[in-house]
Design a protein around this motif. Structure first.
Motif, PDB file in Angstrom:
ATOM      1  N   LEU A   1      38.984  31.316 -72.351  1.00 32.62           N
ATOM      2  CA  LEU A   1      38.027  32.197 -72.239  1.00 32.62           C
ATOM      3  C   LEU A   1      38.026  32.934 -73.528  1.00 32.62           C
ATOM      4  CD1 LEU A   1      35.894  33.981 -70.417  1.00 32.62           C
ATOM      5  CD2 LEU A   1      37.053  34.966 -69.702  1.00 32.62           C
ATOM      6  N   ILE A   2      36.719  32.945 -74.702  1.00 24.63           N
ATOM      7  CA  ILE A   2      37.265  34.045 -75.356  1.00 24.63           C
ATOM      8  C   ILE A   2      36.239  34.345 -75.985  1.00 24.63           C
ATOM      9  CG2 ILE A   2      38.843  31.795 -76.450  1.00 24.63           C
ATOM     10  CD1 ILE A   2      35.894  31.206 -78.569  1.00 24.63           C
ATOM     11  N   GLN A   3      35.213  34.174 -74.663  1.00 25.38           N
ATOM     12  CA  GLN A   3      33.772  35.002 -75.241  1.00 25.38           C
ATOM     13  C   GLN A   3      33.038  35.809 -74.392  1.00 25.38           C
ATOM     14  OE1 GLN A   3      30.051  33.225 -75.700  1.00 25.38           O
ATOM     15  NE2 GLN A   3      30.400  33.329 -78.108  1.00 25.38           N
ATOM     16  N   THR A   4      32.089  36.651 -73.728  1.00 26.24           N
ATOM     17  CA  THR A   4      31.112  37.484 -72.728  1.00 26.24           C
ATOM     18  C   THR A   4      29.948  37.731 -73.887  1.00 26.24           C
ATOM     19  OG1 THR A   4      33.030  38.304 -71.861  1.00 26.24           O
ATOM     20  CG2 THR A   4      30.319  39.121 -71.526  1.00 26.24           C
ATOM     21  N   ALA A   5      28.678  36.882 -73.033  1.00 30.41           N
ATOM     22  CA  ALA A   5      27.676  37.001 -74.005  1.00 30.41           C
ATOM     23  C   ALA A   5      26.594  37.383 -72.926  1.00 30.41           C
ATOM     24  CB  ALA A   5      26.936  35.895 -74.434  1.00 30.41           C
ATOM     25  N   PHE A   6      25.563  38.323 -73.629  1.00 26.70           N
ATOM     26  CA  PHE A   6      24.223  38.686 -72.775  1.00 26.70           C
ATOM     27  C   PHE A   6      23.264  37.945 -73.883  1.00 26.70           C
ATOM     28  CE2 PHE A   6      28.757  41.092 -73.385  1.00 26.70           C
ATOM     29  CZ  PHE A   6      28.020  42.292 -71.543  1.00 26.70           C
ATOM     30  N   THR A   7      22.500  38.573 -72.934  1.00 30.35           N
ATOM     31  CA  THR A   7      20.880  38.862 -74.084  1.00 30.35           C
ATOM     32  C   THR A   7      19.901  39.701 -74.461  1.00 30.35           C
ATOM     33  OG1 THR A   7      19.552  37.678 -71.777  1.00 30.35           O
ATOM     34  CG2 THR A   7      20.392  36.667 -73.064  1.00 30.35           C
ATOM     35  N   THR A   8      19.114  40.048 -75.176  1.00 31.90           N
ATOM     36  CA  THR A   8      18.536  41.335 -75.094  1.00 31.90           C
ATOM     37  C   THR A   8      17.179  41.015 -75.384  1.00 31.90           C
ATOM     38  OG1 THR A   8      19.587  43.507 -76.727  1.00 31.90           O
ATOM     39  CG2 THR A   8      19.327  41.791 -77.364  1.00 31.90           C
TER      40      THR A   8
END
Length: 179
Positions: free
Chosen positions: A13-20
């Motif tokens: 696990l290397i990333q947490t992603a969001f939309t905007t």
């Protein structure tokens, strides 16, 4: 959590992603409130070989990546009205947490792993440095999708540059454009 077993797992696990709806505003807020940065921003891009739910796709995106400690944060703004994993998630529950990025050195093993867990492949594409990504629909099981990221040496080097820029960052030059 009683009765929960850890699945055999070769990813990291290397990333947490969001939309905007507004990538620049979200970068400002995440920097001010969470200390994430600097951000590496691609203003507009269309990945090669996109497939969304079995159909060819040409979704245009703005993408920013930044670090806080060892965690990479990604912000994605869809720039067109095409059907996509980003649009479907935003329509379902609004903008916000979208996916967890898991790096894999064996991309085919990643696909087999998530399929064996019963997750449906929702999207795939070829991204920076020729790496492939695959998003799996985990709706109802996890609070966000899972993205399998093919960790090629060039991809790992790029992420390493981003992370190195975050170490000891003094807040100057908070947004750094990518070609």
């Amino acid at each position: 959590m009683t009765g929960t077993k850890t699945a055999p797992f070769a990813g990291r696990l290397i990333q947490t992603a969001f939309t905007t709806a507004d990538i620049r505003e979200t970068m400002r807020e995440m920097t001010a409130r969470l200390g994430i940065g600097p951000w590496f921003l691609r203003e507009r891009g269309v990945f090669r070989n996109q497939v969304y739910r079995g159909q060819p796709a040409t979704t245009a995106l703005a993408i920013a990546m930044g670090y806080a400690g060892d965690m990479q944060f990604e912000i994605i703004q869809q720039l067109d009205d095409s059907p996509s994993v980003y649009r479907e998630a935003a329509e379902r529950s609004g903008h916000g947490l979208h996916h967890f990025g898991v790096a894999w050195t064996d991309y085919d093993a990643a696909l087999a792993h998530y399929r064996s867990l019963g997750f449906t492949l929702a999207y795939s594409a070829e991204v920076a440095n020729g790496a492939r990504v695959a998003y799996f629909d985990t709706h109802g099981t996890l609070p966000a999708m899972v993205e399998a990221i093919e960790l090629l040496p060039a991809t790992e080097a790029m992420f390493g540059r981003f992370q190195a820029a975050a170490r000891g960052w003094d807040g100057s030059d908070p947004v750094r454009p990518l070609a």
